[in-house]
Design a protein around this motif. Structure first.
Motif: not given
Length: 309
Positions: A3-8
């Motif tokens: 799972v990675l998190v980034r800006d929409l």
């Protein structure tokens, strides 16, 4: 899978669709569309330092976060972080990663106090506690089966009172801005809000793609806007009132109820089948009005707070 998190990416339709899909699954009582999410990003006040984050697994958006500074609060250093994960994709670490990224962003911009809405369910409450958030006040989402509800009859306004649509103020909505600012300032909350920037209000409220001037109702007393019920729609059959209130000088006369009743009648006549609204748990007068219309609580959220440093 990782799972990675980034800006929409507001210019990527898949991101917007994914953000809305997760929000609908986690919080089906609020109105969102891809267009409304893109608008919020494009027109966010610079001092809000707004970020929309997504958690992605194998190319699919499974979690979201709305993060920013409450720039319209008179108390500086107030940040907000609202995290929602697809209920069918939990326990993958997405929520924790979103919280960490949000807190780092807010701390770097001077936030000293973080506020987060958390669904009043054991797993969600435990998650918030593990991350150092303490429970504060509550708020309810309410739903009305508009297609089958028996709405109260719409009476004639009393002498000196006139009912108008929000669209009647299209040439000059400033009187509605002043009314919205006064009523919002008095709304029960653990985060004070002051509307002082008219141009920002135009972008964030009046020109918002979900806002419906035609379904918004305003009660005038001797020609002065005294109460209103502001409406939003999602382009389908869902309608919501996002603010209903009365100016201080005119309270106790049933004007908010009159305005909301007019809006509900017009919404049903226009084909909307579900009506949603939200109330702070301490807002007894508005809860009583909504109960009178037939709204019922469908879920409760608990505001959580974390002090930084």
């Amino acid at each position: 899978m990782t799972v990675l998190v980034r800006d929409l990416r507001p210019d990527a339709r898949a991101d917007l669709d994914g953000f809305v899909r997760v929000r609908h699954r986690a919080l089906p009582f609020m109105l969102f569309t891809p267009e409304s999410v893109a608008h919020d990003i494009a027109h966010a006040h610079p001092d809000a330092h707004l970020r929309r984050l997504v958690a992605e697994e194998d190319g699919e958006v499974i979690g979201t976060a709305q993060v920013g500074i409450a720039h319209d609060s008179p108390e500086p250093g107030q940040g907000y972080v609202n995290v929602y994960v697809d209920p069918e994709r939990t326990r993958r670490g997405a929520g924790g990663l979103l919280v960490r990224a949000a807190e780092e962003h807010l701390a770097a911009r001077g936030a000293r106090r973080l506020l987060a809405w958390v669904l009043d369910e054991p797993g969600n409450l435990a998650f918030a506690e593990r991350h150092g958030y303490r429970a504060a006040r509550s708020a309810h989402f309410l739903r009305l089966d508009l297609a089958h509800a028996t709405l109260p009859p719409l009476p004639d306004p009393p002498p000196g009172v006139e009912l108008r649509k929000g669209s009647d103020f299209a040439d000059d909505p400033r009187p509605l801005f002043r009314l919205d600012a006064e009523t919002t300032a008095d709304e029960p909350s653990d985060l004070d809000t002051e509307f002082t920037d008219y141009e920002a209000w135009l972008d964030e409220t009046w020109r918002h793609p979900l806002f419906s001037p035609e379904l918004t109702s305003v009660a005038l007393v001797d020609g002065r806007p005294a109460a209103f019920s502001a409406a939003r729609t999602d382009g389908g059959q869902r309608y919501g009132t996002v603010m209903t209130g009365t100016a201080r000088a005119f309270r106790g006369r049933g004007l908010a109820k009159l305005a909301k009743n007019a809006s509900l009648h017009r919404a049903r006549a226009a084909g909307f089948t579900e009506a949603f609204t939200g109330n702070d748990a301490g807002n007894g007068p508005m809860i009583a009005i909504n109960t009178w219309f037939g709204y019922r609580v469908c879920v409760t959220e608990v505001r959580h707070v974390r002090e930084l440093g």
